[in-house]
Design an enzyme around this catalytic site. Structure first.
Site, mmCIF file in Angstrom:
data_model
loop_
_atom_site.group_PDB
_atom_site.id
_atom_site.type_symbol
_atom_site.label_atom_id
_atom_site.label_comp_id
_atom_site.label_asym_id
_atom_site.label_seq_id
_atom_site.Cartn_x
_atom_site.Cartn_y
_atom_site.Cartn_z
ATOM 1 N N ASP A 67 34.519 34.700 -84.616
ATOM 2 C CA ASP A 67 35.322 33.486 -84.478
ATOM 3 C C ASP A 67 34.681 32.298 -85.196
ATOM 4 O O ASP A 67 33.534 32.377 -85.642
ATOM 5 C CB ASP A 67 35.549 33.160 -82.988
ATOM 6 C CG ASP A 67 34.291 33.332 -82.133
ATOM 7 O OD1 ASP A 67 33.181 33.303 -82.688
ATOM 8 O OD2 ASP A 67 34.421 33.488 -80.909
ATOM 9 N N ASN A 136 34.535 32.697 -68.051
ATOM 10 C CA ASN A 136 35.920 32.928 -67.605
ATOM 11 C C ASN A 136 36.467 34.270 -68.109
ATOM 12 O O ASN A 136 37.664 34.516 -68.055
ATOM 13 C CB ASN A 136 36.828 31.778 -68.071
ATOM 14 C CG ASN A 136 36.917 31.687 -69.593
ATOM 15 O OD1 ASN A 136 36.279 32.458 -70.303
ATOM 16 N ND2 ASN A 136 37.690 30.750 -70.097
ATOM 17 N N HIS A 138 36.265 35.401 -71.257
ATOM 18 C CA HIS A 138 36.735 35.492 -72.646
ATOM 19 C C HIS A 138 35.785 36.340 -73.492
ATOM 20 O O HIS A 138 34.588 36.423 -73.226
ATOM 21 C CB HIS A 138 37.013 34.114 -73.259
ATOM 22 C CG HIS A 138 35.843 33.272 -73.628
ATOM 23 N ND1 HIS A 138 35.704 31.965 -73.231
ATOM 24 C CD2 HIS A 138 34.758 33.528 -74.398
ATOM 25 C CE1 HIS A 138 34.605 31.458 -73.739
ATOM 26 N NE2 HIS A 138 33.997 32.391 -74.453
ATOM 27 N N GLU A 143 40.865 33.521 -74.860
ATOM 28 C CA GLU A 143 40.836 32.922 -73.529
ATOM 29 C C GLU A 143 41.784 33.679 -72.592
ATOM 30 O O GLU A 143 42.647 34.435 -73.055
ATOM 31 C CB GLU A 143 41.262 31.449 -73.625
ATOM 32 C CG GLU A 143 40.365 30.594 -74.503
ATOM 33 C CD GLU A 143 39.085 30.137 -73.795
ATOM 34 O OE1 GLU A 143 38.652 30.790 -72.822
ATOM 35 O OE2 GLU A 143 38.510 29.117 -74.231
HETATM 36 C C1 GLP Z 1 31.455 31.243 -77.109
HETATM 37 C C2 GLP Z 1 31.703 32.313 -78.177
HETATM 38 C C3 GLP Z 1 31.769 33.677 -77.570
HETATM 39 C C4 GLP Z 1 30.557 33.879 -76.676
HETATM 40 C C5 GLP Z 1 30.598 32.910 -75.541
HETATM 41 C C6 GLP Z 1 29.464 33.074 -74.543
HETATM 42 O O1 GLP Z 1 32.611 30.875 -76.461
HETATM 43 N N1 GLP Z 1 32.880 32.105 -78.945
HETATM 44 O O2 GLP Z 1 31.811 34.641 -78.598
HETATM 45 O O3 GLP Z 1 30.555 35.184 -76.187
HETATM 46 O O4 GLP Z 1 30.534 31.620 -76.108
HETATM 47 O O5 GLP Z 1 28.362 32.325 -74.953
HETATM 48 P P1 GLP Z 1 26.909 32.460 -74.405
HETATM 49 O O6 GLP Z 1 26.366 33.729 -74.938
HETATM 50 O O7 GLP Z 1 26.199 31.265 -74.960
HETATM 51 O O8 GLP Z 1 26.989 32.445 -72.923
#
Ligand code: GLP
Length: 239
Positions: A67, A136, A138, A143
């Site tokens: 992304d 959440n 995702h 989302e």
């Molecule tokens: C962002 C990214 C996701 C990632 C998520 C969790 O939203 N787009 O790909 O998995 O954060 O992040 P973290 O690993 O910092 O908890």
């Protein structure tokens, strides 16, 4: 779905790095799906360290990021383009032409999403995709509410996701939209490895582990895939 629990984040990162390195050794021209976020940092650091000791590591690898934010220039430190340069690509021998990240500055975002799906397909499809997990539920930026048959698309970020990423945007408002691989795009990957660490992920991991599938919890789509490994540390597991 194959679950593996590790005592802590370091052990989880070690295991994730071993999976990635083993895959590259077995298939040097593997097509990777790669995540951003804090969770994969330990894996990336270990992979870089191992590759600096080896000849040819990423030289034939192709990488597609999951992304990117919309409207954030690539050279902004909060962009996922910058993140990947900083954390991975500047430190390994990957060909810049083999690193793919959606262009969140494209004049026509719909055209960009279709182009991204086409380039994944023309690279032969994703071989192994690593995912983090939003609290959440995702995956990438899909989302809650995202259909399981979605392809790469533009998404409006939830307030909780914007808050979670606010630290990267101290100089400007947190982006409101992103381009993300769709859930179906991710599910087309031949193998998937999901990483989750820390107490903040405990509720999401409990929900995932329950096996209840629904669009309210995007990660539950992974139950429909035949080759998923979930790597969690104890803090993210139910006590
Ligand atoms: C962002 C990214 C996701 C990632 C998520 C969790 O939203 N787009 O790909 O998995 O954060 O992040 P973290 O690993 O910092 O908890």
């Amino acid at each position: 779905m194959n679950w593996e629990t590790f005592p802590d984040y370091d052990a989880l990162s070690e295991a994730a790095a071993a999976i990635l390195l083993r895959t590259i050794r077995a298939q040097p021209s593997i097509v990777l799906g790669l995540p951003t976020g804090n969770t994969p940092l330990g894996m990336y650091a270990r992979v870089i360290a191992a590759c600096s000791r080896e000849y040819h590591c990423f030289s034939d690898v192709v990488a597609f990021n999951l992304d990117e934010y919309v409207g954030i220039p690539r050279d902004h430190p909060g962009s996922y383009f910058s993140f990947m340069q900083r954390q991975v690509f500047a430190h390994v021998d990957i060909e810049p032409a083999n690193t793919h990240i959606p262009n969140g500055m494209a004049p026509d975002l719909k055209v960009e999403c279709a182009r991204y799906d086409r380039s994944i397909a023309s690279a032969g499809g994703l071989g192994i995709t690593f995912l983090g997990l939003g609290s959440n539920g995702h995956i990438a930026f899909n989302e809650p509410g995202t259909p399981f048959d979605s392809r790469t698309h533009v998404v409006a970020l939830s307030e909780s996701t914007r808050r979670a990423n606010a630290a990267f945007f101290l100089d400007q408002p947190v982006p409101t939209h992103a381009i993300t691989m769709g859930i179906a795009t991710i599910l087309d990957s031949r193998e998937i490895v999901l990483l989750a660490s820390g107490a903040k992920k405990r509720d999401a991991i409990a929900r995932l582990r329950s096996g209840t599938q629904g669009v309210d919890f995007p990660a539950s789509a992974l139950w429909t895939h035949p080759n998923v490994r979930v790597l969690v540390d104890e803090a993210a597991s139910i006590s």
